[in-house]
Design an enzyme around this catalytic site. Structure first.
Site, PDB file in Angstrom:
ATOM      1  N   ASP A 128      43.089  -1.703  48.306  1.00 51.94           N
ATOM      2  CA  ASP A 128      43.388  -1.695  46.870  1.00 51.94           C
ATOM      3  C   ASP A 128      44.520  -2.645  46.498  1.00 51.94           C
ATOM      4  O   ASP A 128      45.223  -3.174  47.368  1.00 51.94           O
ATOM      5  CB  ASP A 128      43.724  -0.269  46.394  1.00 51.94           C
ATOM      6  CG  ASP A 128      44.562   0.508  47.399  1.00 51.94           C
ATOM      7  OD1 ASP A 128      45.250  -0.125  48.215  1.00 51.94           O
ATOM      8  OD2 ASP A 128      44.539   1.744  47.358  1.00 51.94           O
ATOM      9  N   ASN A 137      47.545  13.929  45.698  1.00 48.63           N
ATOM     10  CA  ASN A 137      46.431  14.584  45.000  1.00 48.63           C
ATOM     11  C   ASN A 137      45.117  14.427  45.760  1.00 48.63           C
ATOM     12  O   ASN A 137      44.053  14.711  45.222  1.00 48.63           O
ATOM     13  CB  ASN A 137      46.291  14.001  43.581  1.00 48.63           C
ATOM     14  CG  ASN A 137      46.034  12.495  43.605  1.00 48.63           C
ATOM     15  OD1 ASN A 137      45.875  11.913  44.673  1.00 48.63           O
ATOM     16  ND2 ASN A 137      45.980  11.877  42.444  1.00 48.63           N
ATOM     17  N   HIS A 150      43.892  11.526  46.893  1.00 53.84           N
ATOM     18  CA  HIS A 150      43.180  10.250  46.743  1.00 53.84           C
ATOM     19  C   HIS A 150      43.133   9.498  48.070  1.00 53.84           C
ATOM     20  O   HIS A 150      44.018   9.638  48.905  1.00 53.84           O
ATOM     21  CB  HIS A 150      43.750   9.382  45.601  1.00 53.84           C
ATOM     22  CG  HIS A 150      45.082   8.760  45.837  1.00 53.84           C
ATOM     23  ND1 HIS A 150      46.000   8.520  44.829  1.00 53.84           N
ATOM     24  CD2 HIS A 150      45.687   8.283  46.957  1.00 53.84           C
ATOM     25  CE1 HIS A 150      47.068   7.934  45.316  1.00 53.84           C
ATOM     26  NE2 HIS A 150      46.905   7.780  46.603  1.00 53.84           N
ATOM     27  N   GLU A 195      40.953   8.298  42.623  1.00 50.44           N
ATOM     28  CA  GLU A 195      41.657   9.488  42.150  1.00 50.44           C
ATOM     29  C   GLU A 195      40.674  10.651  41.981  1.00 50.44           C
ATOM     30  O   GLU A 195      39.456  10.435  41.889  1.00 50.44           O
ATOM     31  CB  GLU A 195      42.316   9.179  40.795  1.00 50.44           C
ATOM     32  CG  GLU A 195      43.341   8.040  40.841  1.00 50.44           C
ATOM     33  CD  GLU A 195      44.694   8.457  41.427  1.00 50.44           C
ATOM     34  OE1 GLU A 195      44.734   9.241  42.384  1.00 50.44           O
ATOM     35  OE2 GLU A 195      45.720   7.962  40.923  1.00 50.44           O
TER      36      GLU A 195
HETATM   37  C1  F6R Z   1      47.371   2.469  49.781  1.00 56.02           C
HETATM   38  C2  F6R Z   1      46.451   3.501  49.353  1.00 56.02           C
HETATM   39  C3  F6R Z   1      46.903   4.880  49.001  1.00 56.02           C
HETATM   40  C4  F6R Z   1      47.977   5.427  49.944  1.00 56.02           C
HETATM   41  C5  F6R Z   1      48.388   6.833  49.532  1.00 56.02           C
HETATM   42  C6  F6R Z   1      49.482   7.402  50.420  1.00 56.02           C
HETATM   43  O1  F6R Z   1      46.702   1.258  50.048  1.00 56.02           O
HETATM   44  O2  F6R Z   1      45.287   3.229  49.247  1.00 56.02           O
HETATM   45  O3  F6R Z   1      45.791   5.748  49.022  1.00 56.02           O
HETATM   46  O4  F6R Z   1      47.488   5.441  51.249  1.00 56.02           O
HETATM   47  O5  F6R Z   1      48.835   6.832  48.206  1.00 56.02           O
HETATM   48  O6  F6R Z   1      50.637   6.640  50.268  1.00 56.02           O
HETATM   49  P1  F6R Z   1      51.895   6.842  51.207  1.00 56.02           P
HETATM   50  O7  F6R Z   1      51.500   6.460  52.573  1.00 56.02           O
HETATM   51  O8  F6R Z   1      52.935   5.909  50.643  1.00 56.02           O
HETATM   52  O9  F6R Z   1      52.282   8.280  51.108  1.00 56.02           O
END
Ligand code: F6R
Length: 252
Positions: free
Chosen positions: A68, A137, A139, A144
């Site tokens: 992403d 959440n 994701h 989401e």
């Molecule tokens: C990042 C991504 C997100 C993160 C998620 C957890 O490329 O796709 O899904 O993996 O938000 O983020 P952290 O590791 O910062 O807790």
């Protein structure tokens, strides 16, 4: 099939995850890696860079596709995921930047950019190993909670909870982009293997719900229950609820 591996610390989990990627890169030097950003994979990227430095592995022929990118950040913005990947991995290993792919968050036509990215993923011939973190959440990528699982790349409106969580990286919450381009759930599920990383107490509940609760697009990571080969590397804080409720499920 999901295997959940226990690590005492986030660094240990990162090192363990790096071993899985290193084995794949040795076995298939031109493998396709699906990559994630955020806090969770940083230890893994550090361990991979060290292995590359020591000459144990080479990324020369490896191809990658990131999950992403924020809409509206240039690739040189220090919070863009393009910047993150260079700072945490690409500039530290011998990967050819031409073989790396990240959605362009500055594209004038986001829909056309999603279509372009779908073609990129298709042209790579499938993802051998997809790295994922998990949002508070549930994701994965920036898919989401929703009423359906999107197949392909899409323009996503980030939820308040994701914007709150990511505000820690920006000077103020107002600076956090409200939209992102994200690889879809169908593309993630098509990967041959998924490596899910979760660190810290904040992930303990959602990790348990995702891996043991109902499979629902309201908890996007729950779809991983239907994937063929998922390995989870998590630290003891992220595993605390699972260890309490399903003690036999964790491999020490
Ligand atoms: C990042 C991504 C997100 C993160 C998620 C957890 O490329 O796709 O899904 O993996 O938000 O983020 P952290 O590791 O910062 O807790």
């Amino acid at each position: 099939m999901i295997k959940i591996y226990y690590s005492e610390t986030a660094e240990d989990a990162g090192r363990a995850a790096a071993e899985v990627i290193a084995s794949l890169v040795k076995e298939k030097p031109d493998c396709v890696l699906g990559l994630a950003t955020g806090s969770s994979p940083i230890g893994m990227y550090t361990a991979l860079a060290e292995k590359c430095d020591r000459g144990e592995i080479s990324f020369k022929a490896v191809k990658s596709a990131n999950l992403d990118e924020y809409v509206g950040l240039t690739k040189d913005h220090d919070q863009s995921y393009a910047y993150f990947m260079r700072a945490n991995l690409f500039d530290k290993v011998d990967i050819d930047l031409n073989n790396t792919n990240i959605p362009n968050g500055m594209a004038e036509d986001p829909k056309a950019e999603c279509e372009r990215y779908d073609k990129v993923i298709e042209s790579l011939g499938g993802i051998d190993l997809q790295v994922l973190g998990i949002g508070n959440n549930g994701h994965i990528g920036f898919n989401e909670p929703d009423d359906h699982f999107p197949y392909g790349t899409s323009l996503v409106n980030l939820t308040d909870s994701t914007i709150d969580a990511n505000a820690r990286f920006f000077t103020s919450r107002d600076e956090v982009p409200t939209q992102a381009l994200s690889m879809g759930i169908g593309q993630i599920m098509s990967a041959k293997k998924v490596l899910l990383l979760a660190m810290g107490k904040g992930k303990a509940d959602i990790l348990e719900r995702s891996l043991f609760g109902e499979v629902t697009p309201r908890v996007p990571a729950s779809i991983l229950r239907f994937a063929n080969d998922v390995v989870v590397f998590a630290d003891k804080d992220a595993l605390s609820v699972i260890m309490e409720k399903h003690p036999g499920a964790v491999i020490k």
